[in-house]
Design an enzyme around this catalytic site. Structure first.
Site, PDB file in Angstrom:
ATOM      1  N   LYS A  86      15.744  55.664  77.941  1.00 33.83           N
ATOM      2  CA  LYS A  86      15.735  55.071  79.281  1.00 33.83           C
ATOM      3  C   LYS A  86      14.392  55.258  79.976  1.00 33.83           C
ATOM      4  O   LYS A  86      13.991  54.426  80.787  1.00 33.83           O
ATOM      5  CB  LYS A  86      16.860  55.654  80.133  1.00 33.83           C
ATOM      6  CG  LYS A  86      18.226  55.228  79.613  1.00 33.83           C
ATOM      7  CD  LYS A  86      19.310  55.431  80.649  1.00 33.83           C
ATOM      8  CE  LYS A  86      20.567  54.664  80.291  1.00 33.83           C
ATOM      9  NZ  LYS A  86      21.213  55.112  79.036  1.00 33.83           N
ATOM     10  N   GLU A 108      21.540  51.203  90.027  1.00 34.64           N
ATOM     11  CA  GLU A 108      22.952  51.535  89.890  1.00 34.64           C
ATOM     12  C   GLU A 108      23.079  52.395  88.647  1.00 34.64           C
ATOM     13  O   GLU A 108      22.267  52.306  87.729  1.00 34.64           O
ATOM     14  CB  GLU A 108      23.789  50.260  89.758  1.00 34.64           C
ATOM     15  CG  GLU A 108      23.963  49.752  88.329  1.00 34.64           C
ATOM     16  CD  GLU A 108      22.660  49.342  87.645  1.00 34.64           C
ATOM     17  OE1 GLU A 108      21.685  49.005  88.340  1.00 34.64           O
ATOM     18  OE2 GLU A 108      22.629  49.381  86.405  1.00 34.64           O
ATOM     19  N   SER A 376      19.022  57.198  70.131  1.00 33.60           N
ATOM     20  CA  SER A 376      18.606  56.751  71.466  1.00 33.60           C
ATOM     21  C   SER A 376      18.486  57.893  72.470  1.00 33.60           C
ATOM     22  O   SER A 376      17.706  57.812  73.407  1.00 33.60           O
ATOM     23  CB  SER A 376      19.578  55.691  71.999  1.00 33.60           C
ATOM     24  OG  SER A 376      20.915  56.159  71.925  1.00 33.60           O
TER      25      SER A 376
HETATM   26  C1  LIG Z   1      22.275  54.497  78.351  1.00 36.89           C
HETATM   27  C2  LIG Z   1      22.287  54.874  76.938  1.00 36.89           C
HETATM   28  C3  LIG Z   1      22.662  53.977  75.917  1.00 36.89           C
HETATM   29  C4  LIG Z   1      23.164  52.592  76.185  1.00 36.89           C
HETATM   30  O1  LIG Z   1      22.238  51.685  76.694  1.00 36.89           O
HETATM   31  P1  LIG Z   1      21.533  50.556  75.872  1.00 36.89           P
HETATM   32  O2  LIG Z   1      20.932  49.705  76.923  1.00 36.89           O
HETATM   33  O3  LIG Z   1      22.563  49.818  75.055  1.00 36.89           O
HETATM   34  O4  LIG Z   1      20.513  51.170  75.001  1.00 36.89           O
HETATM   35  C5  LIG Z   1      22.571  54.411  74.609  1.00 36.89           C
HETATM   36  N1  LIG Z   1      22.180  55.667  74.303  1.00 36.89           N
HETATM   37  C6  LIG Z   1      21.840  56.554  75.252  1.00 36.89           C
HETATM   38  C7  LIG Z   1      21.436  57.931  74.844  1.00 36.89           C
HETATM   39  C8  LIG Z   1      21.887  56.204  76.594  1.00 36.89           C
HETATM   40  O5  LIG Z   1      21.552  57.104  77.519  1.00 36.89           O
END
Ligand SMILES: *Cc1c(COP(=O)(O)O)cnc(C)c1O
Length: 408
Positions: A86, A108, A376
């Site tokens: 993010k 949000e 992620s």
């Molecule tokens: C917010 C988040 C996601 C989901 O968001 P995407 O826009 O689909 O990437 C995935 N993994 C983590 C660790 C997150 O914080």
């Protein structure tokens, strides 16, 4: 592919008249930045000194041996500042806010991670910051609320409707309409009206650029498959965008929750519970009933718990460029447990969806195949959720004792 923000008919910008000029300004500033090599250099530079870019590509030697098939690599977005991909998006938008000369940001947040990332960026750049959050989510995500407030953001609990993410999105738009001159709305994923899907994907593309270079340098070849979890779709768009032009199979993994037949999941591209509609300013697959009423979603991973999905991924579903799968809560918790024990890394529950799908397929590939899993985010910040998912009795006992101390 892109015709004013349409992707095979998905996307677009369905806006109230009053916001049209603001969107035009945003698009103009974004186009200028995207066409300016100095802007990307500034972006990459701040991400290398304030976050942890380039993030490493880790060879998962033990998991590779365990499955006996493809060589498994992990792209480590968990090592970003604030613990997930993010940061790539919010820092990029922060640089655009500076270019527009605005002084305030709003966002949000559902699970709270995007709110924490935005509050962090606002503190760093000296912007005022307001975060809208459903009252139910404020209760559920207390640790993230704590951090947002400590970072200087005002957190506004939204008491309208069902008091969750979609109600917070409506409130944020309402704020924006009254404060457009000073305020930018930092959208958290590759959704929403044009140009957000393209803009968020652009900032996240740094993941794919790095991963492609790293795997070529290390293995001398491209991966056979790349796996990413799909909430709104931003981390998936980020890593996939490094490989769209290559003969690489791209696999997006949605939240299968309690199973696709259970009515308790968040799968928009693999389940028959979703259909095409227009909501929140754009056209995509939404989990909705025949009357266009949004359905309740469920996932063990709060960050995947969303009714819509990136219109760009809807397009890649339609033309077959990306394969979509769903992993259930149980498969995800099992994949997380295995990854922790075998590799000593702790993926977020969201990311663990990508791991779960890769694990289902790894043994069917050969030793000559290479796969990349996008981690992620990191799971250790989600200790409350993960400990709950594991139903750890000593943890529950610890929480009870802590609560008793406050009552005493
Ligand atoms: C917010 C988040 C996601 C989901 O968001 P995407 O826009 O689909 O990437 C995935 N993994 C983590 C660790 C997150 O914080």
């Amino acid at each position: 592919m892109i015709d004013r923000g349409y992707y095979s008919g998905f996307g677009g910008a369905f806006l109230p008249e009053i916001l049209v000029a603001t969107f035009e300004e945003l698009e103009r500033v974004f186009r200028q930045a995207k066409g300016d090599p100095d802007f990307w250099r500034e972006y990459a530079d701040i991400m290398s000194t304030y976050s942890c870019r380039p993030t490493p590509l880790t060879y998962a030697e033990n998991l590779t041996r365990h499955f006996g098939g493809a060589r498994i690599f992990i792209k480590r977005e968990d090592l970003n500042h604030t613990g997930a991909h993010k940061a790539n998006n919010v820092m990029g938008q922060g640089l655009l806010v500076k270019r527009m000369g605005k002084t305030r940001v709003i966002a949000e947040t559902g699970a709270g991670q995007h709110g924490v990332a935005t509050a962090t960026m606002a503190a760093k750049f000296g912007f005022r910051c307001t975060i809208y959050m459903g009252e139910v989510d404020v209760e559920r995500q207390r640790p993230n609320v704590f951090w947002m407030q400590r970072l200087g953001a005002e957190v506004v609990p939204v008491r309208e409707g069902t008091r969750i993410l979609k109600d917070a999105i409506n409130e944020a738009f309402r704020d924006w309409v009254s404060n457009m001159d000073t305020t930018h709305y930092v959208l958290g994923t590759a959704c929403g009206p044009h140009p957000y899907p393209e803009m968020v994907s652009y900032f996240q593309s740094i993941i794919g650029k790095e991963a492609r270079e790293q795997i070529l340098k290390r293995e001398g070849k491209l991966p056979s498959r790349v796996y990413a979890c799909v909430g709104g779709g931003s981390n998936a768009m980020g890593i996939f965008s490094g490989f769209f032009e290559d003969p690489v199979e791209l696999v997006g993994v949605e939240a299968g929750g309690k199973g696709l037949d259970s009515g308790r999941h968040a799968s928009r591209l693999c389940s028959t519970d979703a259909s095409v509609g227009v909501a929140q300013g754009y056209k995509t697959y939404f989990l909705q009933n025949g009357d266009g009423q949004m359905l309740e979603t469920h996932s063990v991973a709060a960050g995947l718990d969303y009714v819509g999905v990136s219109p760009i991924l809807a397009h890649f579903k339609e033309n077959g460029r990306v394969r979509f799968e769903a992993a259930t809560d149980q498969e995800v918790v099992d994949a997380l447990a295995l990854t922790m024990r075998m590799e000593g890394v702790i993926p977020a529950l969201e990311s663990s969806h990508a791991f779960a799908q890769a694990f289902k397929e790894a043994a069917t590939l050969s030793r000559d195949d290479v796969v990349i899993i996008n981690q992620s985010g990191r799971g250790d910040k989600d200790i409350f959720t993960i400990a709950d998912a594991f139903e750890d009795p000593t943890w529950q006992d610890f929480i009870m004792k802590k609560a008793e101390r406050y009552h005493a």
